[in-house]
Design a protein around this motif. Structure first.
Motif, PDB file in Angstrom:
ATOM      1  N   MET A   1       0.836  -1.162   0.000  1.00 41.53           N
ATOM      2  CA  MET A   1       0.000   0.000   0.000  1.00 41.53           C
ATOM      3  C   MET A   1       0.888   1.234   0.000  1.00 41.53           C
ATOM      4  SD  MET A   1      -3.025  -1.050   2.627  1.00 41.53           S
ATOM      5  CE  MET A   1      -1.938  -1.704   3.854  1.00 41.53           C
ATOM      6  N   ALA A   2       0.448   2.209  -0.745  1.00 44.19           N
ATOM      7  CA  ALA A   2       1.181   3.466  -0.804  1.00 44.19           C
ATOM      8  C   ALA A   2       0.206   4.575  -1.139  1.00 44.19           C
ATOM      9  CB  ALA A   2       2.277   3.403  -1.861  1.00 44.19           C
ATOM     10  N   GLY A   3       0.608   5.789  -0.811  1.00 40.80           N
ATOM     11  CA  GLY A   3      -0.166   6.971  -1.162  1.00 40.80           C
ATOM     12  C   GLY A   3       0.500   7.698  -2.311  1.00 40.80           C
ATOM     13  N   LYS A   4      -0.280   8.146  -3.256  1.00 44.15           N
ATOM     14  CA  LYS A   4       0.250   8.850  -4.426  1.00 44.15           C
ATOM     15  C   LYS A   4       1.079  10.066  -4.009  1.00 44.15           C
ATOM     16  CE  LYS A   4       0.306   9.890  -8.893  1.00 44.15           C
ATOM     17  NZ  LYS A   4       0.819   9.146  -9.960  1.00 44.15           N
ATOM     18  N   GLU A   5       0.709  10.707  -2.918  1.00 34.66           N
ATOM     19  CA  GLU A   5       1.434  11.886  -2.423  1.00 34.66           C
ATOM     20  C   GLU A   5       1.971  11.616  -1.014  1.00 34.66           C
ATOM     21  OE1 GLU A   5      -1.020  15.387  -2.962  1.00 34.66           O
ATOM     22  OE2 GLU A   5      -1.890  14.467  -4.745  1.00 34.66           O
ATOM     23  N   ASP A   6       2.473  10.396  -0.821  1.00 36.88           N
ATOM     24  CA  ASP A   6       2.941   9.950   0.485  1.00 36.88           C
ATOM     25  C   ASP A   6       4.012  10.885   1.051  1.00 36.88           C
ATOM     26  OD1 ASP A   6       4.386   8.375   2.563  1.00 36.88           O
ATOM     27  OD2 ASP A   6       2.960   6.838   1.938  1.00 36.88           O
ATOM     28  N   GLN A   7       3.901  11.176   2.327  1.00 38.85           N
ATOM     29  CA  GLN A   7       4.832  12.072   3.003  1.00 38.85           C
ATOM     30  C   GLN A   7       6.159  11.387   3.317  1.00 38.85           C
ATOM     31  OE1 GLN A   7       2.889  13.596   6.541  1.00 38.85           O
ATOM     32  NE2 GLN A   7       0.913  13.323   5.554  1.00 38.85           N
ATOM     33  N   TYR A   8       6.172  10.069   3.364  1.00 40.90           N
ATOM     34  CA  TYR A   8       7.335   9.337   3.847  1.00 40.90           C
ATOM     35  C   TYR A   8       8.043   8.515   2.771  1.00 40.90           C
ATOM     36  CZ  TYR A   8       4.853  10.500   8.100  1.00 40.90           C
ATOM     37  OH  TYR A   8       4.186  11.176   9.080  1.00 40.90           O
ATOM     38  N   VAL A   9       7.276   7.787   1.974  1.00 39.89           N
ATOM     39  CA  VAL A   9       7.858   6.894   0.970  1.00 39.89           C
ATOM     40  C   VAL A   9       7.296   7.261  -0.397  1.00 39.89           C
ATOM     41  CG1 VAL A   9       8.129   4.486   0.257  1.00 39.89           C
ATOM     42  CG2 VAL A   9       7.969   5.053   2.688  1.00 39.89           C
ATOM     43  N   PRO A  10       8.146   7.585  -1.362  1.00 41.94           N
ATOM     44  CA  PRO A  10       7.647   7.924  -2.700  1.00 41.94           C
ATOM     45  C   PRO A  10       6.896   6.739  -3.323  1.00 41.94           C
ATOM     46  CG  PRO A  10       9.974   8.490  -2.473  1.00 41.94           C
ATOM     47  CD  PRO A  10       9.596   7.694  -1.261  1.00 41.94           C
ATOM     48  N   TYR A  11       5.776   7.015  -3.938  1.00 45.31           N
ATOM     49  CA  TYR A  11       4.955   5.942  -4.511  1.00 45.31           C
ATOM     50  C   TYR A  11       5.703   5.171  -5.586  1.00 45.31           C
ATOM     51  CZ  TYR A  11       3.913   8.439  -8.846  1.00 45.31           C
ATOM     52  OH  TYR A  11       4.018   9.049 -10.060  1.00 45.31           O
ATOM     53  N   LYS A  12       6.726   5.764  -6.174  1.00 42.64           N
ATOM     54  CA  LYS A  12       7.497   5.079  -7.218  1.00 42.64           C
ATOM     55  C   LYS A  12       8.269   3.889  -6.661  1.00 42.64           C
ATOM     56  CE  LYS A  12       7.774   9.107 -10.115  1.00 42.64           C
ATOM     57  NZ  LYS A  12       8.584  10.104 -10.771  1.00 42.64           N
ATOM     58  N   ARG A  13       8.353   3.759  -5.354  1.00 42.80           N
ATOM     59  CA  ARG A  13       9.028   2.607  -4.743  1.00 42.80           C
ATOM     60  C   ARG A  13       8.114   1.389  -4.639  1.00 42.80           C
ATOM     61  NH1 ARG A  13      11.782   3.191   0.463  1.00 42.80           N
ATOM     62  NH2 ARG A  13      12.550   1.171  -0.191  1.00 42.80           N
TER      63      ARG A  13
ATOM     64  N   GLY B   1      -6.422   8.694   1.507  1.00 46.58           N
ATOM     65  CA  GLY B   1      -5.172   8.101   1.943  1.00 46.58           C
ATOM     66  C   GLY B   1      -3.972   8.448   1.095  1.00 46.58           C
ATOM     67  N   GLU B   2      -4.080   9.467   0.257  1.00 44.51           N
ATOM     68  CA  GLU B   2      -2.980   9.800  -0.646  1.00 44.51           C
ATOM     69  C   GLU B   2      -1.718  10.278   0.073  1.00 44.51           C
ATOM     70  OE1 GLU B   2      -5.017  13.704  -0.051  1.00 44.51           O
ATOM     71  OE2 GLU B   2      -5.673  11.655  -0.292  1.00 44.51           O
ATOM     72  N   GLN B   3      -1.883  10.802   1.296  1.00 44.17           N
ATOM     73  CA  GLN B   3      -0.726  11.293   2.043  1.00 44.17           C
ATOM     74  C   GLN B   3       0.050  10.157   2.703  1.00 44.17           C
ATOM     75  OE1 GLN B   3       0.524  14.490   2.377  1.00 44.17           O
ATOM     76  NE2 GLN B   3      -0.904  14.985   0.735  1.00 44.17           N
ATOM     77  N   HIS B   4      -0.644   9.257   3.322  1.00 40.95           N
ATOM     78  CA  HIS B   4      -0.029   8.077   3.948  1.00 40.95           C
ATOM     79  C   HIS B   4      -1.153   7.307   4.609  1.00 40.95           C
ATOM     80  CE1 HIS B   4       3.444   5.777   5.258  1.00 40.95           C
ATOM     81  NE2 HIS B   4       2.871   5.640   6.429  1.00 40.95           N
ATOM     82  N   CYS B   5      -1.707   6.340   3.894  1.00 36.41           N
ATOM     83  CA  CYS B   5      -2.933   5.679   4.336  1.00 36.41           C
ATOM     84  C   CYS B   5      -2.792   4.991   5.688  1.00 36.41           C
ATOM     85  CB  CYS B   5      -3.407   4.680   3.289  1.00 36.41           C
ATOM     86  SG  CYS B   5      -2.257   3.311   3.027  1.00 36.41           S
ATOM     87  N   GLN B   6      -1.600   4.498   6.013  1.00 39.85           N
ATOM     88  CA  GLN B   6      -1.458   3.766   7.259  1.00 39.85           C
ATOM     89  C   GLN B   6      -1.486   4.677   8.484  1.00 39.85           C
ATOM     90  OE1 GLN B   6       0.570   3.489   4.592  1.00 39.85           O
ATOM     91  NE2 GLN B   6       0.924   1.362   4.113  1.00 39.85           N
ATOM     92  N   VAL B   7      -1.323   5.970   8.292  1.00 43.22           N
ATOM     93  CA  VAL B   7      -1.363   6.900   9.422  1.00 43.22           C
ATOM     94  C   VAL B   7      -2.616   7.763   9.371  1.00 43.22           C
ATOM     95  CG1 VAL B   7      -0.205   8.824  10.570  1.00 43.22           C
ATOM     96  CG2 VAL B   7       1.147   6.953   9.649  1.00 43.22           C
ATOM     97  N   GLY B   8      -2.802   8.485   8.288  1.00 45.21           N
ATOM     98  CA  GLY B   8      -3.907   9.430   8.204  1.00 45.21           C
ATOM     99  C   GLY B   8      -5.270   8.798   7.994  1.00 45.21           C
ATOM    100  N   GLN B   9      -5.301   7.655   7.345  1.00 44.44           N
ATOM    101  CA  GLN B   9      -6.569   6.981   7.022  1.00 44.44           C
ATOM    102  C   GLN B   9      -6.436   5.492   7.330  1.00 44.44           C
ATOM    103  OE1 GLN B   9      -9.401   8.211   6.018  1.00 44.44           O
ATOM    104  NE2 GLN B   9      -8.904  10.266   5.384  1.00 44.44           N
TER     105      GLN B   9
END
Length: 61
Positions: free
Chosen positions: A1-13, A38-46
């Motif tokens: 799982m990743a967010g398109k605009e993740d604050q921590y891990v770039p979605y390209k990973r 959840g685009e920012q970081h689904c495991q934290v924000g959503q």
């Protein structure tokens, strides 16, 4: 799982990480966007989005 605009891990990973899981029986990815939430970081924000996705995966597999 990743967010398109993740604050921590770039979605390209997401795809390189998937390819690195060579011993996994089944790997499914999910990219959250603004539209899905959840685009920012689904495991934290959503966290509910992450849990729902995990439950769907476990119920199917």
């Amino acid at each position: 799982m990743a967010g398109k605009e993740d604050q921590y891990v770039p979605y390209k990973r997401l795809q390189p990480m998937k390819r690195a899981l060579i011993n996994a029986g089944h790997v499914k990815t999910k990219l959250f966007t603004k539209e899905t939430g959840g685009e920012q970081h689904c495991q934290v924000g959503q966290i509910n989005l992450a849990f729902d996705e995990i439950k769907r995966f476990l119920n199917k597999n």
